[in-house]
Write an enzyme that holds these catalytic residues in place. Structure first.
Site, short mmCIF file in Angstrom:
data_model
loop_
_atom_site.label_atom_id
_atom_site.label_comp_id
_atom_site.label_asym_id
_atom_site.label_seq_id
_atom_site.Cartn_x
_atom_site.Cartn_y
_atom_site.Cartn_z
N ASP A 221 0.86 -1.20 0.00
CA ASP A 221 0.00 0.00 0.00
C ASP A 221 0.89 1.23 0.00
O ASP A 221 1.75 1.38 0.88
CB ASP A 221 -0.90 -0.01 1.24
CG ASP A 221 -1.95 -1.11 1.16
OD1 ASP A 221 -2.38 -1.45 0.04
OD2 ASP A 221 -2.34 -1.64 2.22
N TYR B 119 -2.04 -5.60 -9.00
CA TYR B 119 -1.73 -4.18 -8.84
C TYR B 119 -0.77 -3.70 -9.90
O TYR B 119 -0.86 -2.58 -10.37
CB TYR B 119 -1.19 -3.89 -7.43
CG TYR B 119 -2.33 -3.60 -6.50
CD1 TYR B 119 -3.06 -4.65 -5.95
CD2 TYR B 119 -2.73 -2.31 -6.23
CE1 TYR B 119 -4.14 -4.41 -5.14
CE2 TYR B 119 -3.82 -2.05 -5.41
CZ TYR B 119 -4.51 -3.10 -4.87
OH TYR B 119 -5.60 -2.85 -4.06
N GLU B 120 0.13 -4.57 -10.28
CA GLU B 120 1.07 -4.18 -11.33
C GLU B 120 0.31 -3.96 -12.65
O GLU B 120 0.57 -2.98 -13.36
CB GLU B 120 2.12 -5.26 -11.54
CG GLU B 120 3.06 -4.88 -12.67
CD GLU B 120 4.11 -5.93 -12.89
OE1 GLU B 120 5.28 -5.64 -12.65
OE2 GLU B 120 3.75 -7.05 -13.29
N THR C 212 1.38 -9.09 -11.11
CA THR C 212 0.37 -9.11 -10.04
C THR C 212 -0.77 -8.21 -10.50
O THR C 212 -0.64 -7.47 -11.48
CB THR C 212 0.91 -8.57 -8.69
OG1 THR C 212 0.98 -7.15 -8.76
CG2 THR C 212 2.26 -9.15 -8.32
C1 LIG Z 1 -1.66 -2.66 -2.94
S1 LIG Z 1 -2.01 -4.28 -2.40
C2 LIG Z 1 -0.93 -5.29 -3.41
C3 LIG Z 1 -1.34 -6.72 -3.45
C4 LIG Z 1 -0.45 -7.64 -4.28
N1 LIG Z 1 0.89 -7.75 -3.71
C5 LIG Z 1 -0.38 -7.19 -5.71
O1 LIG Z 1 0.70 -6.73 -6.15
O2 LIG Z 1 -1.41 -7.30 -6.41
C6 LIG Z 1 -1.21 -4.34 -0.81
C7 LIG Z 1 -1.64 -5.54 0.03
O3 LIG Z 1 -0.90 -5.54 1.25
C8 LIG Z 1 -1.77 -5.96 2.29
N2 LIG Z 1 -1.23 -5.43 3.56
C9 LIG Z 1 -1.25 -4.14 3.98
N3 LIG Z 1 -0.69 -4.04 5.21
C10 LIG Z 1 -0.30 -5.29 5.56
C11 LIG Z 1 0.31 -5.82 6.74
N4 LIG Z 1 0.63 -5.05 7.78
N5 LIG Z 1 0.56 -7.15 6.76
C12 LIG Z 1 0.24 -7.94 5.70
N6 LIG Z 1 -0.35 -7.48 4.58
C13 LIG Z 1 -0.63 -6.18 4.51
C14 LIG Z 1 -3.13 -5.38 1.90
O4 LIG Z 1 -4.21 -6.09 2.49
C15 LIG Z 1 -3.11 -5.50 0.39
O5 LIG Z 1 -3.71 -6.69 -0.07
#
Ligand SMILES: C[S@@+](CC[C@H](N)C(=O)[O-])C[C@H]1O[C@@H](n2cnc3c(N)ncnc32)[C@H](O)[C@@H]1O
Length: 247
Positions: free
Chosen positions: A138, A214-215, A212
């Site tokens: 994020d 998001y990518e 991914t």
């Molecule tokens: C922007 S998304 C990207 C998801 C994936 N990696 C992609 O590239 O499609 C970020 C992910 O990180 C997870 N996330 C955020 N904070 C986290 C934490 N403290 N521990 C584990 N996962 C977390 C969110 O739930 C979200 O699914």
């Protein structure tokens, strides 16, 4: 999913959404059964040799933090049956999607955790992990939210503790300020060496990269991702000596 388990969940390092669309009964049942079988139990001590977490012999263990819909984790685990993967994702719909996929392709080298990754990092024995992947975390683009970013002195200390010497930390993002932030924090930490020698080393995706969700969105919207590769080296300086600690 009732309210009770949600209230008892840790929120120290997780600021995102736990829930999206209501999950269908089939997903709910895959989720419950999958978590039953694959969820790490942080209530008991971690095995000294993390490879013992897996029901099949594995030579190394990789952690993927925030796997989202799980595209990368599934592809990597299928391509490398000799590596054990711990996938962490607090977003229920992402975990449900992963469990549906694992119903179809029951990869034994995947364990999961459905809450804040910091809890897993604090549970793991020192030097027990071979690689950590943080892919499109994020971004928290507003400056007042930068402290929420997963990369920061405290989590780099956690990474440095659990990664074996020579272990890898991979960070991909399409957000320039987060890429620069991560380079600065890793440089200032002192426990990580950035491996790039030429521009291609951060413009080119990792070997066998499946992409991914998001990518795909970033590329559709015209943003160019960076793929950073670090290796765990040396000892981190005391956080008190890090110029970025107080940011
Ligand atoms: C922007 S998304 C990207 C998801 C994936 N990696 C992609 O590239 O499609 C970020 C992910 O990180 C997870 N996330 C955020 N904070 C986290 C934490 N403290 N521990 C584990 N996962 C977390 C969110 O739930 C979200 O699914």
């Amino acid at each position: 999913m009732g309210d009770e388990p949600r209230r008892s969940r840790s929120t120290e390092g997780f600021f995102g959404r736990r829930h999206g669309k209501t999950i269908r009964p089939q997903q709910a049942s895959a989720l419950a059964q999958g978590l039953d079988m694959r969820r790490l139990d942080l209530g008991v001590a971690a095995p000294q040799d993390l490879r013992d977490l897996f029901p099949v012999p594995v030579a190394a263990v990789t952690l993927e933090i925030g796997f989202g819909g799980g595209e990368h984790l599934l592809s990597e685990a299928a391509a490398h049956p000799d590596i054990g993967f711990i996938g962490i994702e607090p977003f229920v719909n992402g975990m449900a999607k992963m469990m549906m996929a694992l119903d179809r392709q029951p990869l034994p080298n995947i364990r999961v955790y459905d809450d804040d990754a910091m809890r897993v990092l604090d549970w793991l024995p020192p030097g027990s992990v071979d690689a950590i992947e943080l892919l499109y975390p994020d971004p928290w683009p507003k400056k007042r939210h930068w402290k929420r970013r997963f990369v920061g002195p405290a989590n780099l200390d956690r990474f440095a503790r659990v990664l074996r010497h020579g272990g890898a930390f991979r960070f991909a993002s399409d957000v320039d300020t987060y890429v620069n932030w991560t380079l600065l924090h890793c440089a200032s930490h002192g426990g990580f060496e950035w491996l790039a020698k030429t521009a291609g080393d951060w413009h080119d995706a990792y070997e066998g990269w499946p992409g991914t969700r998001y990518e795909a969105k970033a590329l559709r919207e015209g943003r160019r991702p960076a793929y950073l590769r670090f290796v765990r080296t040396g000892n981190p300086p005391s956080p008190a000596h890090s110029p970025l600690t107080d940011q």
